[in-house]
Structures are given as C-alpha cells and as structure tokens.
Design an enzyme around this catalytic site. Structure first.
Site, PDB file in Angstrom:
ATOM      1  N   LYS A 187       8.100  -9.038  -2.489  1.00 38.72           N
ATOM      2  CA  LYS A 187       8.941  -7.832  -2.463  1.00 38.72           C
ATOM      3  C   LYS A 187       8.604  -7.028  -1.211  1.00 38.72           C
ATOM      4  O   LYS A 187       7.503  -6.492  -1.082  1.00 38.72           O
ATOM      5  CB  LYS A 187       8.692  -6.949  -3.689  1.00 38.72           C
ATOM      6  CG  LYS A 187       9.756  -5.866  -3.800  1.00 38.72           C
ATOM      7  CD  LYS A 187       9.284  -4.592  -4.439  1.00 38.72           C
ATOM      8  CE  LYS A 187       8.599  -3.649  -3.533  1.00 38.72           C
ATOM      9  NZ  LYS A 187       9.437  -2.982  -2.507  1.00 38.72           N
ATOM     10  N   GLU A 263      -4.978  -4.921   0.953  1.00 41.23           N
ATOM     11  CA  GLU A 263      -5.153  -4.389   2.319  1.00 41.23           C
ATOM     12  C   GLU A 263      -4.621  -2.963   2.268  1.00 41.23           C
ATOM     13  O   GLU A 263      -3.413  -2.758   2.204  1.00 41.23           O
ATOM     14  CB  GLU A 263      -4.343  -5.219   3.329  1.00 41.23           C
ATOM     15  CG  GLU A 263      -4.773  -6.668   3.457  1.00 41.23           C
ATOM     16  CD  GLU A 263      -6.054  -6.833   4.241  1.00 41.23           C
ATOM     17  OE1 GLU A 263      -6.558  -5.832   4.796  1.00 41.23           O
ATOM     18  OE2 GLU A 263      -6.564  -7.962   4.291  1.00 41.23           O
ATOM     19  N   CYS A 297      -2.417   0.949   9.822  1.00 39.42           N
ATOM     20  CA  CYS A 297      -3.596   1.196   8.976  1.00 39.42           C
ATOM     21  C   CYS A 297      -4.864   1.223   9.818  1.00 39.42           C
ATOM     22  O   CYS A 297      -5.864   1.787   9.403  1.00 39.42           O
ATOM     23  CB  CYS A 297      -3.684   0.117   7.919  1.00 39.42           C
ATOM     24  SG  CYS A 297      -3.615  -1.514   8.639  1.00 39.42           S
ATOM     25  N   GLU A 394      -5.841  10.063   6.158  1.00 40.11           N
ATOM     26  CA  GLU A 394      -5.070   9.225   7.075  1.00 40.11           C
ATOM     27  C   GLU A 394      -3.783   9.982   7.443  1.00 40.11           C
ATOM     28  O   GLU A 394      -2.978  10.303   6.570  1.00 40.11           O
ATOM     29  CB  GLU A 394      -4.739   7.924   6.331  1.00 40.11           C
ATOM     30  CG  GLU A 394      -4.084   6.858   7.148  1.00 40.11           C
ATOM     31  CD  GLU A 394      -3.715   5.633   6.291  1.00 40.11           C
ATOM     32  OE1 GLU A 394      -3.309   5.789   5.122  1.00 40.11           O
ATOM     33  OE2 GLU A 394      -3.814   4.517   6.822  1.00 40.11           O
TER      34      GLU A 394
HETATM   35  P1  NAP Z   1       3.025   2.195  -0.232  1.00 38.02           P
HETATM   36  O1  NAP Z   1       3.773   3.385  -0.658  1.00 38.02           O
HETATM   37  O2  NAP Z   1       1.795   1.834  -0.981  1.00 38.02           O
HETATM   38  O3  NAP Z   1       4.081   0.989  -0.281  1.00 38.02           O
HETATM   39  C1  NAP Z   1       3.734  -0.321   0.068  1.00 38.02           C
HETATM   40  C2  NAP Z   1       4.538  -1.280  -0.776  1.00 38.02           C
HETATM   41  O4  NAP Z   1       4.220  -1.080  -2.140  1.00 38.02           O
HETATM   42  C3  NAP Z   1       6.045  -1.116  -0.653  1.00 38.02           C
HETATM   43  O5  NAP Z   1       6.643  -2.393  -0.723  1.00 38.02           O
HETATM   44  C4  NAP Z   1       6.389  -0.306  -1.878  1.00 38.02           C
HETATM   45  O6  NAP Z   1       7.691  -0.525  -2.360  1.00 38.02           O
HETATM   46  C5  NAP Z   1       5.416  -0.881  -2.888  1.00 38.02           C
HETATM   47  N1  NAP Z   1       5.156   0.000  -4.010  1.00 38.02           N
HETATM   48  C6  NAP Z   1       5.201   1.358  -4.048  1.00 38.02           C
HETATM   49  N2  NAP Z   1       4.894   1.789  -5.295  1.00 38.02           N
HETATM   50  C7  NAP Z   1       4.643   0.677  -6.032  1.00 38.02           C
HETATM   51  C8  NAP Z   1       4.275   0.458  -7.400  1.00 38.02           C
HETATM   52  N3  NAP Z   1       4.099   1.476  -8.245  1.00 38.02           N
HETATM   53  N4  NAP Z   1       4.100  -0.811  -7.819  1.00 38.02           N
HETATM   54  C9  NAP Z   1       4.282  -1.838  -6.974  1.00 38.02           C
HETATM   55  N5  NAP Z   1       4.639  -1.705  -5.683  1.00 38.02           N
HETATM   56  C10 NAP Z   1       4.818  -0.452  -5.230  1.00 38.02           C
HETATM   57  O7  NAP Z   1       2.569   2.260   1.275  1.00 38.02           O
HETATM   58  P2  NAP Z   1       3.455   2.561   2.556  1.00 38.02           P
HETATM   59  O8  NAP Z   1       3.634   4.007   2.676  1.00 38.02           O
HETATM   60  O9  NAP Z   1       4.669   1.711   2.562  1.00 38.02           O
HETATM   61  O10 NAP Z   1       2.493   2.003   3.712  1.00 38.02           O
HETATM   62  C11 NAP Z   1       1.557   2.799   4.336  1.00 38.02           C
HETATM   63  C12 NAP Z   1       0.161   2.524   3.793  1.00 38.02           C
HETATM   64  O11 NAP Z   1      -0.131   1.143   3.909  1.00 38.02           O
HETATM   65  C13 NAP Z   1      -0.888   3.242   4.621  1.00 38.02           C
HETATM   66  O12 NAP Z   1      -1.862   3.803   3.782  1.00 38.02           O
HETATM   67  C14 NAP Z   1      -1.498   2.123   5.458  1.00 38.02           C
HETATM   68  O13 NAP Z   1      -2.810   2.373   5.880  1.00 38.02           O
HETATM   69  C15 NAP Z   1      -1.397   0.955   4.523  1.00 38.02           C
HETATM   70  N6  NAP Z   1      -1.422  -0.304   5.277  1.00 38.02           N
HETATM   71  C16 NAP Z   1      -2.545  -1.072   5.209  1.00 38.02           C
HETATM   72  C17 NAP Z   1      -2.619  -2.237   5.943  1.00 38.02           C
HETATM   73  C18 NAP Z   1      -3.854  -3.096   5.893  1.00 38.02           C
HETATM   74  O14 NAP Z   1      -3.782  -4.241   6.333  1.00 38.02           O
HETATM   75  N7  NAP Z   1      -4.971  -2.609   5.378  1.00 38.02           N
HETATM   76  C19 NAP Z   1      -1.538  -2.633   6.728  1.00 38.02           C
HETATM   77  C20 NAP Z   1      -0.405  -1.835   6.767  1.00 38.02           C
HETATM   78  C21 NAP Z   1      -0.361  -0.664   6.023  1.00 38.02           C
HETATM   79  P3  NAP Z   1       8.861   0.558  -2.133  1.00 38.02           P
HETATM   80  O15 NAP Z   1       8.932   0.776  -0.672  1.00 38.02           O
HETATM   81  O16 NAP Z   1      10.048  -0.127  -2.666  1.00 38.02           O
HETATM   82  O17 NAP Z   1       8.465   1.754  -2.906  1.00 38.02           O
END
Ligand code: NAP
Length: 491
Positions: A187, A263, A297, A394
C-alpha cells in the site's frame, strides 16, 4: 481514465500508465469510491484512483498466499531473471517514472531521476543477491549427528510506504522480499500512489506470476494496515513512515507475534568540529538538510558547530542557502520543491515561532512563498538551544537550526539525547576524534565527512525508536528469511 492531461503531457509513453487503475496486480475494487491525487506545486488534479479498503486487501493477501509456495519453489536464478527484467523496464522508463514522481510529490525533476535510478539500483542489487542465499553447517558435539541451518522465505509480506521517496521505498522494500521467495502486498501513501502504480505496471510486464506482487490503493492507511496486521496469512509487515504509526502497527502485530521491519522517524545531528574542512562541511550540510526540501528521514535536523569555526560556517552556509531557488519541480533552475501539504508548512512555522520566542534568530528565510501552495523559503536559525522544539522534534522541512558548542566531549552526549537513532553526521579530520565520535554516536548510520550516505550496498536503518531491521545490502535479504535448524541423528 485515472491519469489527467496535466500529467499525461509530461509522459513519453502515456499508454503504459493510463490504465494503472486496472492493473492485474491491483485486484477488483468492491465499491466505486475513488480518491484524487494533486500536484502540490500547482494544485492541478493528476488522477483519480479506486479507494480500496479491508476487503480488497484481504483478496490481495489471498492471492499472495496462493502464489507464494510456487514463487518460493522457483530456482533463485529464475526469480533473479524476473527481477532483472523489472529493473531493465524501470531503467527504460526512468524519465516517465521521474515525471510522475515530480508531478505527484513535487521534488525537482533531477532529484526524481536520481530517486528512480536509486530504485532501479535496489532491483539490480537484489536480482544479484537472490543467488546468494546461504545456509551453514555446524560441527556436531557427537559423531552420530549432523547439524545444519537452511534459510527459507518468511511467506506473505505486507508493505506500507511513505510519500517522501515513493519510488525508492517501494523498490527497497519489495525487491529483497521477492528475491528471498516471499510474495507481497503493497500500500503506497495516499499522496503518492502513482509512481508505485507505474512501477507495478512495469512489474506486470516483467512477468511475475499472478499473485506474486499485489497493489492496494487507499486514501487512508488504517483499514488496510489493520487487515495486513491481523490476517494470519501475512507473516511479516515491512513499514516505512512515522514512529507514531510504526508503534501502532507493532501493537496490532503483537497478537500474532508477527515479524516486523520498521524504518521510522529520525532527528539527525550534524556536528562540525573545529578541525573540520569547513567548505566541505557547508556543502555536506546543504545536501543533508535541503535535499527533498528537508523531507527525508535522514535529514540533518540540528546542526552543532564548534565555537571557533561557528561564525565562518554560519556565514558561508547562509550565503549558499540564500541562493537555493524554490519553485515547481519541473523548472530546471529549482533546487527545492514544495512541501507535501499544509500540515508540513504549519509544523515548520511552529518550530520557527517556538525558537524565536525562546531567543533564536532567523538568519535567512522564515516565510511562506505566495499565499496558495506549499512553498517555503529555505531557513537558517542561530542561537538555538537544546530545549527548543526545533532541536528535539523532526521538522521534516527546509529549516536548519544551528547550535553553538564549546566542549567537544559533551556534544556527543547531547547529540545522543533523543528517542531517535537513525542517522548522524559529523565533520572532523583528527583520526582519533573520528573513531571516538563514530563509535560513541548512538545511531544506525553515521556519515563522516559526507552529507549523503544512502546506497543499495549498505544496510539502511535505525536503532532506538527509529526502527527495527535493515534495508539494502546483504543484511536486507536476511530480514525476509527464516532460519531453520536441521538435526540429523542416528548416523
Ligand atoms: P506516516 O503518516 O506514518 O505514513 C506512512 C505510510 O503509513 C503511508 O502509506 C500511510 O498511508 C500509512 N499509514 C498511516 N496511518 C496508518 C495506519 N493507521 N495504519 C497503517 N498504515 C498507515 O508517515 P509520512 O508522514 O507519510 O512519512 C514521514 C515519516 O516517515 C517521517 O517521520 C520520516 O522520518 C519517516 N520515514 C522514515 C524512513 C526510514 O527509512 N527510516 C524513510 C522515509 C520516511 P496514508 O498516506 O494513506 O495515510
């Protein structure tokens, strides 16, 4: 038609991608609900996709479960050959994939091309690694036994990816899983499903057997996530995104003790010691802070600069930051695209307001650009202290807070004072200091005299609340394999 004219006009081969709402790997939507994807630079509507939920996810898991034993039974070479074909198709269509990525996510086209080539590099790496899955033999403690270990694929893997690297995260997650003999359900993030869809259109062309790769489009992650975590046919979840959602998925997986790779978020320190090459440190800080508009990230989140080099570093850094142009990612002169949405803008503004209220100084930037859209000036703050929100949370945007320090020994302690442990950077030349600091930093990855370290050949991942497991390198394959100990007696 899912892709709209503003996107189609950027593509060389639109016919390949206009049907991504009807891909074989997508399954059939159970309702006629749809969701829209917009260009964050222009606000233009790019596409309308079927909005799927638990039922479609369950169907995709069922297909992946049926396909998995046959996929695992292929030889490593056969799995590798299909991954190679997918890699080649991604290379052949790199310009179109990059254009789709820039349109839906906003990053400059040059960065989007580099991301697509990074995605292709993961496929190439794991097409090769598929052939290098080894077991082991163990010297038995008695002569009538033989003891050995074999490695087997975990099974069906549920994968969830974020919007900030919507192509490379897909490749980094699913290529090791497929190489290991797992089947997958993916997804992508709500804001950036199109490049994932385009990559899956190419996966269908590459010849994966039916049910091996499965895609679910959804405007909200939680119903899909709950199904992936609670369905016993899924043996592992691999998630990249926020620490908050990572925690939730971990809780949801606990009933079945389901394996997880996470991650998550970071709060990377970037330390410049007094023996550093300052010009190189300035360039490294620009890369580590402003790539992808600071929405990575591993972005440098707080810059620590030692007293004797502080003013020189700040002057050179501010001068270069002022020259970074901000705008539509399709404009070749642009170095920084829009932020993903208005929440991201609000977070930067709140970090700036909090810092200024507590004595921080804005050295450049600090404002939105225009009334509409999500462009923000690249910003440098000085006189920052560690209790300000900008140093503890962050930011995920083009905001560089600089903290002045005197004591080189204490600063590592301060850099480690966070719940996160993903990436850290430092610049120094004294070899003794380089080793001491590298070993003392409590992070999964440390960049030494460089602002950029991601590579398909290296293990990417964090410690503490930044995650579990590694992606990339030979270690990334291990995360999708189970170890089985065989003991042969009576010999
Ligand atoms: P996010 O809100 O956690 O969303 C990431 C993914 O999770 C999206 O596909 C989102 O879907 C899904 N999601 C959201 N709520 C969910 C739930 N309750 N159950 C299952 N899936 C759910 O994060 P983001 O804002 O997109 O990304 C930014 C974050 O990612 C930052 O904190 C960044 O540091 C971290 N990141 C980490 C890495 C690493 O390798 N460590 C790499 C990139 C990013 P929807 O969009 O459909 O809600």
């Amino acid at each position: 038609m899912p892709l709209c004219p503003p996107l189609i006009r950027h593509l060389n081969t639109p016919d390949l991608f206009v049907t991504i709402d009807r891909l074989p790997c997508l399954g059939t939507p159970v309702s006629d609900r749809t969701f829209e994807i917009f260009n964050p630079s222009t606000g233009e509507l790019l596409a309308e996709l079927p909005d799927m939920g638990a039922e479609e996810t369950r169907a995709a898991i069922g297909k992946a479960h049926v396909a998995q034993p046959e996929w695992a039974a292929l030889t490593a070479r056969e799995r590798s050959d299909i991954l190679w074909r997918w890699h080649q198709l991604i290379v052949d269509h790199a310009d179109d994939l990059a254009a789709i990525l820039t349109a839906e996510m906003g990053k400059p086209l040059a960065e989007a091309k580099s991301e697509v080539s990074h995605a292709a590099a993961y496929l190439q790496w794991y097409a090769e690694e598929a052939n290098r899955i080894y077991g082991e033999t163990i010297s038995a403690p008695s002569t009538d036994r033989r003891m050995l270990v074999i490695k087997q694929p975990i099974g069906v893997v549920g994968t969830i990816t974020p919007w900030n690297f919507p192509a490379s995260m897909v490749a980094r997650k699913i290529s090791p899983a497929l190489a290991a003999g797992c089947t997958i359900v993916l997804k992508p993030a709500e804001q950036t499903p199109l490049v994932a869809g385009a990559m899956f259109a190419l996966a269908d062309k590459a010849g994966f057997p039916e049910g091996v790769v499965n895609l679910v489009f959804a405007s909200e992650g939680d119903a899909v996530g709950r199904e992936l975590c609670s369905n016993p046919k899924v043996r592992k979840i691999s998630f990249t995104g926020s620490t908050e959602v990572g925690r939730l998925l971990m809780r949801q997986c606990s009933d079945q003790i389901k394996k997880l790779s996470l991650e998550l978020g970071g709060n990377a320190p970037f330390i410049v010691f007094d023996d550093a090459d300052i010009d190189a440190a300035v360039d490294g800080a620009i890369q580590a802070k402003f790539r992808n508009a600071g929405q990575t990230c591993v972005s440098a989140n707080r810059l620590y600069v030692q007293a004797s080099v502080h003013d020189r570093f700040v002057d050179e850094f501010v001068e270069k930051v002022r020259r970074l142009s901000v705008g539509d990612g399709f404009d070749p002169a642009v170095a920084i695209g829009p932020l993903i949405d208005r929440h991201a803008l609000a977070k930067i503004e709140s970090h700036i307001a909090d810092a200024v209220a507590k004595g921080g100084a804005v050295r450049c930037g600090g404002n939105r650009i225009g009334k509409e859209g999500t462009l923000f000036q690249p910003t440098v703050l000085t006189d920052i202290s560690c209790e300000m929100a900008v140093a503890r949370e962050e930011t995920f945007g083009p905001l560089a807070p600089i903290i002045h320090f005197e004591d080189a020994d204490r600063i590592v302690h301060e850099a480690n004072d966070t719940i996160y442990g993903l990436a850290a950077y430092f610049y120094a030349s004294n070899l003794k200091r380089v080793w001491r600091v590298a070993e003392a930093l409590e992070y999964g990855m440390v960049g030494i005299n460089t602002g950029r370290m991601s590579s398909e050949a290296a293990p990417f991942g964090g410690i503490k609340q930044s995650g579990i497991g590694r992606e990339g390198s030979r270690h990334g394959l291990e995360d999708y394999l189970e170890m089985k100990y065989l003991c042969m007696g009576g010999l």
